[in-house]
Every structure is written in structure tokens, then in C-alpha cells.
Design a protein around this motif. Sequence first.
Motif, PDB file in Angstrom:
ATOM      1  N   THR A  62      -3.545   2.718   1.223  1.00  0.00           N
ATOM      2  CA  THR A  62      -2.267   2.281   0.651  1.00  0.00           C
ATOM      3  C   THR A  62      -1.534   3.430  -0.044  1.00  0.00           C
ATOM      4  N   CYS A 119       2.613   4.395  -1.391  1.00  0.00           N
ATOM      5  CA  CYS A 119       2.913   4.568  -2.828  1.00  0.00           C
ATOM      6  C   CYS A 119       3.032   6.062  -3.168  1.00  0.00           C
ATOM      7  N   THR A 158      -6.471  -5.484   1.386  1.00  0.00           N
ATOM      8  CA  THR A 158      -5.025  -5.266   1.340  1.00  0.00           C
ATOM      9  C   THR A 158      -4.330  -6.308   2.209  1.00  0.00           C
ATOM     10  N   ASP A 159      -3.042  -6.473   1.985  1.00  0.00           N
ATOM     11  CA  ASP A 159      -2.323  -7.568   2.638  1.00  0.00           C
ATOM     12  C   ASP A 159      -0.998  -7.075   3.237  1.00  0.00           C
ATOM     13  N   SER A 184       2.073  -9.306   4.127  1.00  0.00           N
ATOM     14  CA  SER A 184       3.028  -9.832   3.150  1.00  0.00           C
ATOM     15  C   SER A 184       4.032  -8.787   2.679  1.00  0.00           C
ATOM     16  N   ASN A 185       3.820  -7.510   3.028  1.00  0.00           N
ATOM     17  CA  ASN A 185       4.752  -6.522   2.463  1.00  0.00           C
ATOM     18  C   ASN A 185       5.188  -5.403   3.409  1.00  0.00           C
ATOM     19  N   SER A 217       7.155  -3.833   6.899  1.00  0.00           N
ATOM     20  CA  SER A 217       8.475  -4.098   7.490  1.00  0.00           C
ATOM     21  C   SER A 217       8.368  -5.185   8.571  1.00  0.00           C
TER      22      SER A 217
END
Length: 450
Positions: free
Chosen positions: A115, A119, A348-349, A352-353, A355
Motif C-alpha cells: 500500500t 501513500c 487490504t481492501d 473499496s478504494n 479507481s
Amino acid sequence: MGDNQKTVKNAVCTFCGCVCDDIELSVDLDEKRITKATNACSLGRAWFIEHKVEDYPYALIDGKEASVEEAVEAAAQIFVNAKFPSIYGLSDTTCEAQKQAVAIADYLNANIDTTTSVCHGPTGMAFQGVGESTASLGEVKNRADFVMYWGGNPAEAHPRHFQRYAVSPKGLNIPNGKEDRTIAMVDIRKTQSASVSDIFLVIKPGSDFELLWAMRALVKGAKFDEKAVEEKTNIAIEVVKDLVEKMKACQFGVIFFGMGLTMTRGRHFNAGALLALTTDLNQFTHFVAAPTRGHGNVTGADNVVSWQTGYPFGISFNRGYPRFNPGEWTTADVLARGEIDALCTIATDPGSNFSRPAIEHMKKIPIISLDPKPTVTSQMAKVAFTTATYGVNVPGTVYRMDNVPLSLRPAFESPYPSDEEILIAIKERICELRGISVTGNKNTSALTAA
Ligand code: SF4
């Protein structure tokens, strides 16, 4: 409340990158829950106290309950039959599990990404380009008399950062705590963090690079168009000059920077400019810089993936050796371009986030998900494992945001296997299917029938 109670001293909170290791947990072993988390902030308390062992299936295949062994077999088959699989996530699990994920990617010539790519990826790129002057949070606590936060809001994202490490604690050379420190902040709006600041610059959105470059010029005594910088940043140049003089005059300075710097216009150029400013300041005094990291073990993910591949995230093994190219091998990008044909998500998901194009491609390919709870991604998955939660149920190693490794002290056992156990079992089955010898690898499967 049951009779069977225990206390865990110096437990480690993995909710955010501060990874506070002074938490005292009161645990009800009969009810398998934490009743009190002394020293934790409101986010940490919620992380511990709201943790309950729910009655989720151990594993699902195509939405139907399955044993862990069946799910391991199905996951291994997905991996070995894929031409271009990718493994993603890893910032909310132990270093021991991260290591297994890298091994799987290596055996499969797959992609591996964390991730960090969505970030502080630009920071990782800037570290490679500019270098890093760094320090532990213990050094900051004991020595820093000038503390700057740029593009971050620790009061809400890292609630104990001020109290435990950088603003109020008394240290060896900072006997009076906050009174001995100058606290400066730069952001595009006043945040909750502003209440502890002595200097707060509200800059125009997207002008971080120009302000940092003007500060570099001031540190070096170079001429530049002051009026243009004022217009671009909305900060009077006299204010910038005063700030730079304070930075040059301190004994030990630190700049913490957040995604307000790295995920806005300029990205790795912004992070690189801040790191270069830090280097410049070392001609006058001791200055360091450090990113404030969000997930509990995202720093561990950077470290483990770097030990094993030479790069922190966005890596492809498809030529048999690791190659690093953010934008090309990062998961959000290989998904959005429709390139990969299997995805494994660990804690991690992205469903849901990520594009819309990335999520649309996720709907077309087999997904293997490892998560302690159902998520949008686990509901899209062909194979979904329920896992134990690191720190609460699972021991192991995590890295604090300053790259200091800490050992977890879990509160109680979970009925579910850890990420590491599942990944070892999948790795061993992949090796059997591919005819790869794993002789000498001490990490063998510890899964028991579920
Ligand atoms: S600051 Fe972060 S690590 Fe520390 S207790 Fe709060 S949530 Fe947990």
C-alpha cells in the motif's frame, strides 16, 4: 465478565505507524476480548476494545464455506495457472508474513506491491533519488528543539505523535518539553494540529514545491524572484525568511511530512525538495526528515520487500529477477490497464478504494483474499481466508515509522490462522505443483485442520 482475566503490559498498538509499545491491556480470556487499553489514544482504544472474534467461516470458495486446506489448494491452483499474478497489501500484517508473500512472488515470477504505492510511494522514490537524513523517534524526543510538520495532521491521524515523540515529551536535551521546542506547521488549511504550533503557514494548494525551493535558496543565500514566490504560495517572503533563520539556528531540527506533500501536485519532486532542504540545512545544524506513516506495519513492508528485492514496492519478478517501476508494476496501474490475470490481497481492501477501471478488472479475474473480516474485496474473491489479527492475536515483528522493529505482544489466541501460516501453506503447495524443492526452508506449514 468472565473470571479468567489477564493483563498484557507493554503491548504494541498496530493501528497507526506510531506503533505505541506502552499499552497495558486488560483481557477477558473467557469472552476473548480486551476490556481496557490503558495509554492508548481514542483510535488505539477502539482498535483493541472493538476487536471481537466473530463467527466468520474459516474460508470461502466462490462464496461457499470451505476448509482452510481446500482454500489453500484453490489459491495455489489460481497462482500456478496465472500468467501474470500480483500480490498486494501487506502493510497490516507481520514482517514474517510479508517475507512469505515475497517468496511466493519470487517462485511465481509475479508482481509484488504494497500500500506504500498509494501513500508514501513518492517518498520511496525521492529517498532513492535524493537520500535521507534520518533519526529515530527516540532521538527526536531527546534532542529536537525545532519540529516541523508539513502536509500532515497528526492530531487526528497519529494522536500520540505529539505527546510521545515530538512536541510535549521531556528529553535528555529538552528538559522542559514543549517549552524548549519551536513547533512549525505547513499545510493548505488550519487543522486540529494547529493548536500546538508556534508557526502555522497556510499555503496555496499545489505550491509546496515552490515554497520548499525558495527555502532552499534562502538557506544557500541564492537570489530568486521573491514576488513570484509570494504570489504562488500566498506567504509573505519575510515570514519565510524568518522561518528559515529559525531552522538554521536550532540545535537539532526535524521535518515530519505526510501525504499532503507526497500525494499532491509534484509528488516525488515535493518529497525530494523537502529531503534536499534537509540536506542543505545540515551545513548549519543537525537536521533530519521523516515521513509520518499510516498503517501499523507499512514501514515493515518497505523494509522486508527491500531486503529481499532491493526495492520497496511496485516490483515485477516476471524476468526472473526483481525490477522496480512505479506506475508500471504498481497494483493500481496493472489493474487499471487490465494486465494481471490473478490478484492476491493481504490485509487490504482495494475493491473499496481503487479507481473504477481497476475495480472493473478485479471483477474479471480470480482474487485470493486474506483478511480478518469481510471486506468489499473478500466478497469479490474466488478464495477468501479469514485470518487472525496481528498484534491482537498474532505475535511477530512490526516496524515503527522510524524503522525501529518491535515485537508484538498479543492478547489472546484466535481460532483463525495467521497470514503467515496461510502464506506458508500456499507457498509449499505452489512449490509441489511446480516441482520446486524447498529443502532448507525452515518456515513450514503450521496449519491444522479447521
Ligand atoms: S497513536 Fe497510533 S499506535 Fe499509538 S495508541 Fe494511537 S492509534 Fe495506537
